[in-house]
Design an enzyme around this catalytic site. Structure first.
Site, PDB file in Angstrom:
ATOM      1  N   ASP A 449       0.738  -1.189  -0.128  1.00 51.37           N
ATOM      2  CA  ASP A 449       0.040  -0.030  -0.064  1.00 51.37           C
ATOM      3  C   ASP A 449       0.894   1.472  -0.070  1.00 51.37           C
ATOM      4  O   ASP A 449       1.903   1.159   0.452  1.00 51.37           O
ATOM      5  CB  ASP A 449      -0.899   0.023   1.336  1.00 51.37           C
ATOM      6  CG  ASP A 449      -2.384   0.700   1.107  1.00 51.37           C
ATOM      7  OD1 ASP A 449      -2.155   1.552  -0.059  1.00 51.37           O
ATOM      8  OD2 ASP A 449      -3.081   0.557   1.975  1.00 51.37           O
ATOM      9  N   ASP A 514     -10.615   1.956  -3.650  1.00 53.76           N
ATOM     10  CA  ASP A 514     -10.915   1.517  -1.982  1.00 53.76           C
ATOM     11  C   ASP A 514     -12.517   1.595  -2.140  1.00 53.76           C
ATOM     12  O   ASP A 514     -12.987   1.126  -1.136  1.00 53.76           O
ATOM     13  CB  ASP A 514     -10.676   2.735  -1.163  1.00 53.76           C
ATOM     14  CG  ASP A 514      -9.390   2.276  -0.642  1.00 53.76           C
ATOM     15  OD1 ASP A 514      -8.969   1.303  -0.813  1.00 53.76           O
ATOM     16  OD2 ASP A 514      -8.603   2.840   0.112  1.00 53.76           O
TER      17      ASP A 514
HETATM   18  C1  DGJ Z   1      -5.782   1.749   1.830  1.00 51.77           C
HETATM   19  C2  DGJ Z   1      -6.225   0.594   0.947  1.00 51.77           C
HETATM   20  O1  DGJ Z   1      -6.588   0.884  -0.133  1.00 51.77           O
HETATM   21  C3  DGJ Z   1      -7.097  -0.270   1.812  1.00 51.77           C
HETATM   22  O2  DGJ Z   1      -7.871  -1.243   1.115  1.00 51.77           O
HETATM   23  C4  DGJ Z   1      -6.529  -0.760   3.071  1.00 51.77           C
HETATM   24  O3  DGJ Z   1      -5.461  -1.682   2.738  1.00 51.77           O
HETATM   25  C5  DGJ Z   1      -6.186   0.512   3.952  1.00 51.77           C
HETATM   26  N1  DGJ Z   1      -5.151   1.388   3.098  1.00 51.77           N
HETATM   27  C6  DGJ Z   1      -5.416   0.007   5.081  1.00 51.77           C
HETATM   28  O4  DGJ Z   1      -4.891   1.222   5.852  1.00 51.77           O
END
Ligand code: DGJ
Length: 716
Positions: A449, A514
């Site tokens: 991430d 997301d």
């Molecule tokens: C952002 C990601 O896109 C989410 O899917 C998740 O992993 C969160 N970060 C976790 O902090």
């Protein structure tokens, strides 16, 4: 004196010409030309009339337009010495290297000693052209390069529109169409990742071009650190497209700098032609899987189920439920780490402390990993290595590792800061931690991430470092991959903030957004598929009540949207009722039964008359089977549904077509549907009939997808 070259590859020809040994220009780019076409005549046929009020010569739009030759528009190269004096280059062509499916032009500027290499190459069996420039300094002066474009291609004057993507968090791949007009249209990102706001690509389309018809071409810049892409229309009507890093680079004596790589595709078959070429290119030449592509395993990701609240028993329970539904990989998301008594209970602490949090995992991760393995699933782990919270053992110990220019206040993002990966000590620390995790646990997947933009991104001397930071990241990824060749990596940056072919050379999946809201996802995925094959686009069945939009969506709709990408689930599985459980299990099995051919085939979008409709097909590479996903996102305008015309089929083959989810017909929307498509035998029609006449789905409520299956009875 004029010289010409031609590059023929998989049904396409590109012709270059150079006059008086100057930088070559592209004079033809299109369908394969006959062998005996006279290239000189072709180049000469494009000589334009000189008109009053202009320079006495129309300066060619070369592969790197030069200010030093009097080019009136944006130069392809801008560099200055330390006193600010521009190098007004006048390159001459010194060498041409003709490769099997590519060409490299080498050019020298006698005054400065600069040497330019312009490379244009096709890869085996791919119709996508890869272009890049290298500038070497053989002179006696150092330079600062503020712009080096990839080799510049002209953009035809028949194109009227730029199609490109804007967006934000949870709204990636928002399509916008901009009419091409006089001057420069610039899209850029200088924030350390390709960005939610601008997937680095531009599509140029003629009026009326659609998914299934019309001419278009597209360019994608494959780098995450920073990018600039521009389309310029000159006063004489010519257009040029440039792409590059857009960050200052030092070019010392004896050194060289590069432009990065851009990827071009050309289509006379609508945007689907671009999609087919880009999808195959990514499969064959960009993403490399540890053991060949293989079946993409169904994921379960626990983020939207537990967020930071990790309890081993609960996670084991979720893993068991996921396995029963058909999941094949369990991904433990954010929240598992910490150090010195401080753990990741929310997003304000612990990034950088890549140690298993003993408060949440008193026996380490092993009990959970073992449980997952015993269920027959693989284990994946979330990390965000480039980042650090000030509230962490790492930041307390090494405040000097942060990108934090002296005397300037760095802006926090999600309470976190960025580590300077160009510092070898940082790279070493991160490698050691990740290597430990992968060496001591049965982890075969990292969700990598990256949750903030890089701002004030300069090194200790105050020099910009976005390019070097991205390269250092790629080097770290490669080091991890070569030490742990079985590990796959997902590129996530608050969803789709880091998606580009440069990143995909080192990773295997993208987290597109997301937003697990299938309504938003259906739109986004269908745009992204122009550049990405379905099996690398992570797509999860989210909660019934979507966390990022508040929408409530049915299970079949959520499952069908996920099926068109790399399928997974991401919700608290304890919320599922019996009917949802049954449907999710069935759709997951359907995905598994068909993923082998779906993930080799072409994902094609269809042109639908109704604005609320959004349909796509996946057609197998042999064109012997297909799925049609006929989606509706809003309340239909008309009293009944219109035929959906299919695409990409063998016109002479006869296909048996059936509606697979006739059980979803809602009698409040469709009173009667007397159509053999919904019967057990379906209907048999030729590819031509299906593509020209189409088929009529039932009348939908909003947020419905009708899934039709087609199987060829006879192939031609
Ligand atoms: C952002 C990601 O896109 C989410 O899917 C998740 O992993 C969160 N970060 C976790 O902090």
């Amino acid at each position: 004196m004029i010289q010409c070259w031609r590059l023929d590859h998989v049904g396409q020809t590109i012709v270059f010409s150079s006059r008086q040994q100057r930088l070559p220009e592209v004079v033809y780019c299109g369908d394969l030309l006959p062998d005996n076409d006279d290239l000189h005549a072709l180049a000469d046929s494009l000589n334009r009339p000189l008109t009053p009020g202009t320079l006495d010569q129309i300066v060619p739009l070369s592969l790197l337009p030069e200010e030093g030759r009097g080019f009136p528009g944006q130069p392809g190269l801008r560099l200055n010495d330390d006193a600010g004096r521009p190098a007004l280059t006048q390159f001459t062509l010194t060498e041409t290297e003709e490769l099997e499916s590519g060409i490299v032009f080498k050019c020298t500027d006698a005054r400065s000693g600069l040497v330019l290499s312009l490379s244009l190459k096709f890869q085996t069996e791919s119709r996508v052209l890869e272009v890049s420039s290298v500038l070497a300094n053989n002179g006696d002066r150092d330079w600062l390069v503020s712009w080096l474009s990839v080799p510049v291609l002209p953009v035809g004057e028949e194109f009227t529109d730029i199609i490109e993507y804007a967006g934000r968090w949870t709204q990636e791949f928002n399509r916008q169409t901009v009419p091409i007009s006089r001057g420069v249209h610039l899209r850029e990102n200088r924030r350390g990742r390709s960005g939610h706001d601008h997937f680095p690509a531009m599509i140029f389309a003629e009026t009326g071009a659609a998914y299934t018809k019309g001419h278009s071409c597209a360019v994608h810049f494959g780098f995450s650190g920073t990018h600039e892409m521009l389309l310029e229309e000159l006063p004489d009507g010519r257009r040029q497209a440039q792409a590059g890093y857009g960050e200052m680079q030092r070019l010392c004596r004896g050194d060289s700098v590069t432009s990065g790589i851009a990827y071009w595709a050309f289509s006379s078959r609508g945007l689907n032609g671009l999609a087919c070429d880009f999808q195959q290119h990514v499969r064959r030449h960009i993403v490399t899987y540890p053991q060949g592509a293989g079946a993409r395993p169904v994921h379960y990701n626990c983020w939207e189920a537990v967020y930071f609240d990790h309890r081993v028993d609960e996670l084991k329970d979720l893993a068991s439920r996921a396995a029963a539904l058909g999941a094949e990989r369990f991904v433990l998301d954010d929240g598992w780490f910490g150090a010195n008594g401080q753990g990741r209970d929310d997003d304000t602490t612990s990034l950088g402390d890549w140690f298993v949090d003993p408060r949440k995992y008193p026996d380490g991760l092993h009990p959970l990993v073992d449980h997952v393995e015993a269920l027959g699933m693989r284990f994946g782990l979330w990390v965000e290595p480039e980042m650090v919270n000030l509230e962490s053992a790492l930041a307390r110990k090494h405040p000097e590792w942060l990108i934090m220019p002296a005397d300037a206040k760095q802006v926090a993002g999600r309470s976190q800061y960025v580590l300077n990966l160009t510092n070898p000590e940082v790279g070493e620390y991160l490698f050691e931690r990740i290597d430990w995790l992968l060496s001591t646990h049965a982890i075969d997947y990292l969700k990598w991430d990256m949750n903030r933009d890089l701002t004030l991104a300069v090194d200790g001397e105050g020099f910009p470092l976005l390019i070097r930071q991205a390269r250092a990241l790629n080097a770290l990824l490669e080091r991890i991959r070569s030490n742990h060749p079985r590990v796959e990596i997902e590129s996530c940056a608050s969803g789709g903030g880091r998606i580009d072919y440069g990143t995909l050379r080192h990773t295997h999946r993208v987290w597109l957004s997301d937003s697990n809201d299938a309504h938003e996802r259906w739109r986004m995925q269908n745009e992204a598929f122009v550049f990405l094959p379905p099996e690398i686009v992570g797509s999860h069945v989210g909660p019934r009540h979507c966390h990022t939009s508040g929408r409530r969506l049915s299970m079949p709709f959520r499952a069908l949207v996920a099926m068109t990408g790399h399928m997974g689930f991401e919700m608290d599985l304890r919320e599922l009722n019996a009917e949802e459980t049954d449907k999710l299990t069935r759709y997951t099995q359907l995905y598994k039964d068909n993923r082998d051919w779906m993930h080799k085939g072409a994902q094609l979008r269809l042109d639908c008359a109704a604005p609320e409709s959004l349909a796509q097909m996946i057609v197998s590479d042999r064109r012997d089977r297909f799925f049609l996903f006929a989606g509706t996102l809003d309340v239909p305008r008309n009293e009944t549904t219109a035929p959906v015309r299919l695409s990409g089929l063998d016109p002479h083959a006869r296909y048996r077509v059936r509606l697979l989810n006739a059980d979803e017909i809602n009698r409040s929307a469709t009173r009667r549907y007397e159509n053999p498509l919904s019967g057990p035998d379906g209907i048999v029609l030729s590819g031509t009939a299906l593509m020209q006449s189409g088929i009529v789905p039932p009348f939908p409520f909003p947020d419905t997808i009708w899934l039709f299956e087609g199987q060829a009875e006879e192939l031609t």
